[in-house]
Design an enzyme around this catalytic site. Structure first.
Site, PDB file in Angstrom:
ATOM      1  N   SER A   1       0.805  -1.223   0.162  1.00  9.94           N
ATOM      2  CA  SER A   1      -0.087  -0.086  -0.024  1.00  9.94           C
ATOM      3  C   SER A   1       0.868   1.220  -0.069  1.00  9.94           C
ATOM      4  O   SER A   1       1.688   1.599  -0.838  1.00  9.94           O
ATOM      5  CB  SER A   1      -0.941  -0.169   1.180  1.00  9.94           C
ATOM      6  OG  SER A   1      -1.920   1.096   1.003  1.00  9.94           O
TER       7      SER A   1
ATOM      8  N   ASP B   1      -9.875  -4.601  -4.818  1.00  5.79           N
ATOM      9  CA  ASP B   1      -9.423  -3.743  -3.626  1.00  5.79           C
ATOM     10  C   ASP B   1     -10.039  -2.368  -3.797  1.00  5.79           C
ATOM     11  O   ASP B   1     -10.378  -1.583  -4.658  1.00  5.79           O
ATOM     12  CB  ASP B   1      -7.918  -3.191  -4.107  1.00  5.79           C
ATOM     13  CG  ASP B   1      -7.089  -2.655  -3.056  1.00  5.79           C
ATOM     14  OD1 ASP B   1      -7.690  -1.821  -2.282  1.00  5.79           O
ATOM     15  OD2 ASP B   1      -6.074  -2.705  -2.982  1.00  5.79           O
TER      16      ASP B   1
ATOM     17  N   HIS C   1      -7.824  -5.428  -0.164  1.00  7.40           N
ATOM     18  CA  HIS C   1      -6.866  -4.677  -0.066  1.00  7.40           C
ATOM     19  C   HIS C   1      -5.944  -5.451   0.987  1.00  7.40           C
ATOM     20  O   HIS C   1      -5.851  -5.114   2.426  1.00  7.40           O
ATOM     21  CB  HIS C   1      -6.932  -3.427   0.654  1.00  7.40           C
ATOM     22  CG  HIS C   1      -5.848  -2.294   0.833  1.00  7.40           C
ATOM     23  ND1 HIS C   1      -5.342  -1.834  -0.438  1.00  7.40           N
ATOM     24  CD2 HIS C   1      -5.009  -1.541   1.808  1.00  7.40           C
ATOM     25  CE1 HIS C   1      -4.256  -0.957  -0.150  1.00  7.40           C
ATOM     26  NE2 HIS C   1      -4.301  -1.157   1.075  1.00  7.40           N
TER      27      HIS C   1
END
Length: 299
Positions: A194, A248, A280
């Site tokens: 991320s 996601d 995610h």
């Protein structure tokens, strides 16, 4: 990210090894039953990972966390307010992997999962630093571990150049520390999840030397419009692995596609891997792809 068009996604598939590590990882992760970290990114966006454990909000937001006790085979050294978790190699140290966590997490988080790869990378030192605690504008100014500030989630929102540049300097110091230990840059891999993946992509193309490789899980290319200005031409030869879940809801799958397209257009040695149903987080297939990549670039 505003490339003129999307290139076809890479369909190159690395063979998936039948290793117990992935069977073990599969028992600790679920593609559809993800645990959430309760950060108010928005009313509809919750930071989550398909991992079997999670770091509690009180731990992530604490500014006075104690140093994790080292166990056999581990040690730590100063990087930020929390010391990195380090998994020392069981054989001669000839390579290093530095992994950067996502927003609000800590180095301890990903170390719990990636340490499962250690037996298959006995020559590799695994390093998991923790970002400094800072206010995050998108989260109503709440302080948490963050590599840089996030001002918004739309293409129109300004990006935190100063924060990215500061983190780049800190990450570069960590890479240089490994080089001082005798590890060549072409034996060092930088990766992250991320926000950590975004820092990875920002860093690898800004260094004066080439790393062995770089990995971005569920990340994106920050300051994409200025990419050419900071690009060090030789870094286009660094192997890049981008992995992204197709479902996601936090860093949209399209951002991963656009990042791949941008880097592909510029001539980077980039591979894109996608995962059906993955939100995610991470999954066993993604971990297999990561290990295959590491065994290829730091054999």
């Amino acid at each position: 990210l505003k490339p003129s068009s999307l290139f076809p996604l890479s369909t190159t598939t690395l063979s998936s090894p039948s290793l117990n590590v992935f069977q073990l990882f599969s028992t600790r992760t679920s593609l559809h039953n993800q645990r959430s970290l309760q950060y108010p990114l928005s009313n509809t966006l919750a930071v989550s990972r398909s991992l079997s454990f999670f770091v509690s909000l009180s731990l992530c937001l604490s500014t006075s966390q104690s140093t994790k006790t080292c166990s056999s085979g581990f040690c730590s050294h100063s990087f930020s307010s929390m010391r990195p978790i380090i998994v020392e190699p069981t054989k001669s140290h000839t390579a290093s992997l530095i992994w950067l966590h996502g927003l609000g997490d800590t180095g301890a988080g990903w170390s719990e999962e990636l340490r499962l790869l250690a037996p298959h990378l006995p020559h590799t030192r695994l390093i998991f630093p923790t970002a400094p605690t800072r206010p995050v504008t998108l989260n109503f100014g709440m302080s948490m571990p963050a590599w840089y500030d996030i001002l918004g989630l739309t293409p129109r929102d300004k990006e935190d150049f100063e924060g990215l540049q500061s983190t780049f300097s800190s990450v570069k110091k960590m890479i240089d520390a490994e080089i001082e230990k005798g590890i060549s840059p072409n034996r060092i891999v930088l990766g992250g999840f991320s926000q950590g993946g975004a820092v990875t992509l920002y860093t690898v193309f800004s260094l004066e030397y080439n790393l062995a490789g770089a990995v971005s899980f569920s990340g994106y290319l920050p300051l994409a419009d200025d990419f050419k200005k900071r690009l060090k031409a030789p870094s286009l030869n660094v192997p890049i692995l981008i992995c992204h879940g197709e479902s996601d809801p936090v860093v949209p799958y399209k951002w991963g596609q656009l990042t791949y397209s941008k880097l592909n257009i510029e001539g980077a040695a980039v591979t894109f891997k996608s995962y059906t149903g993955l939100q995610h987080g991470a999954c066993s297939e993604e971990m297999a792809d990561l290990l295959n990549f590491l065994k290829k670039v730091i054999p």
